[in-house]
Enzyme design. Sequence first.
Site, PDB file in Angstrom:
ATOM      1  CE  LYS A  13     -35.922 -13.346  15.321  1.00  0.00           C
ATOM      2  NZ  LYS A  13     -34.638 -12.413  14.785  1.00  0.00           N
ATOM      3  NE  ARG A  88     -41.354  -7.213  17.368  1.00  0.00           N
ATOM      4  CZ  ARG A  88     -40.510  -7.623  16.240  1.00  0.00           C
ATOM      5  NH1 ARG A  88     -39.191  -7.489  16.440  1.00  0.00           N
ATOM      6  NH2 ARG A  88     -40.911  -8.230  15.287  1.00  0.00           N
ATOM      7  NE  ARG A 127     -32.429 -11.488   3.591  1.00  0.00           N
ATOM      8  CZ  ARG A 127     -33.016 -11.132   4.595  1.00  0.00           C
ATOM      9  NH1 ARG A 127     -33.605  -9.873   4.740  1.00  0.00           N
ATOM     10  NH2 ARG A 127     -32.980 -11.891   5.736  1.00  0.00           N
ATOM     11  NE  ARG A 161     -36.434  -6.574   1.339  1.00  0.00           N
ATOM     12  CZ  ARG A 161     -37.008  -7.024   2.056  1.00  0.00           C
ATOM     13  NH1 ARG A 161     -38.201  -7.576   2.275  1.00  0.00           N
ATOM     14  NH2 ARG A 161     -36.261  -7.654   3.211  1.00  0.00           N
ATOM     15  NE  ARG A 172     -34.103  -5.032   9.972  1.00  0.00           N
ATOM     16  CZ  ARG A 172     -34.017  -6.021   9.119  1.00  0.00           C
ATOM     17  NH1 ARG A 172     -33.663  -6.006   7.991  1.00  0.00           N
ATOM     18  NH2 ARG A 172     -34.529  -7.194   9.282  1.00  0.00           N
TER      19      ARG A 172
END
Length: 215
Positions: A13, A88, A127, A161, A172
């Site tokens: 996004k 949201r 990542r 992370r 999430r």
Amino acid sequence: MRIVLVGPPGAGKGTQAAFLAKNLSIPHISTGDLFRANISQGTELGKKAKSYMDAGQLVPDEVTIGMAKDRMEQPDAVNGFLLDGFPRNVSQAEALDVALKADDVKLDAVLDLEVPEDEVVKRIAGRRICRNESAHVFHVVYKQPATEGVCDVCGGELYQRDDDKEETVRKRLEVYHTQTEPIIDYYREQGLVVTISALGKVEEVTARAMEALGR
């Protein structure tokens, strides 16, 4: 154009918002930028947000909505804006409708970036970030370093992370499905939703989005 951008974490996004805003000559308004700007400028809303954040609490909807409303009323947003990360949830979407109606304007489209859940997990969990200050980003599939675990740029150690670990990513996604995804149905009832695939190269997704918005 007045656009709301929605999609799960890992849909790209932020990247798409920047390209679309530039192509459409409208400001990109993200929740993160709103918070940082209001807090750094010491606005009343910024002080309220900081007090909740410092206490480890969620910032109430009315504070976030107030920041968004102030930003949408700035001169550069008169002819349109692209909202990224707001609303949201359905209550924020309803409040946004009220705020826009008060200014006698309305949304033109809600762009829904669609990505399979397994792809989201692969994108985020893959990542690897450089521990050095530069924090260069690599990926175990899409942007592999020349030497595993070592930053190509500065030689720093690459690590994953905690926020990027698969278990966290799936949590999430659960939050997205329960809190944010319902706004798609809310806006679909208003005939505003345009859904596109967010798979492929960045420029391909941008072209797809521009074509869909043009329709």
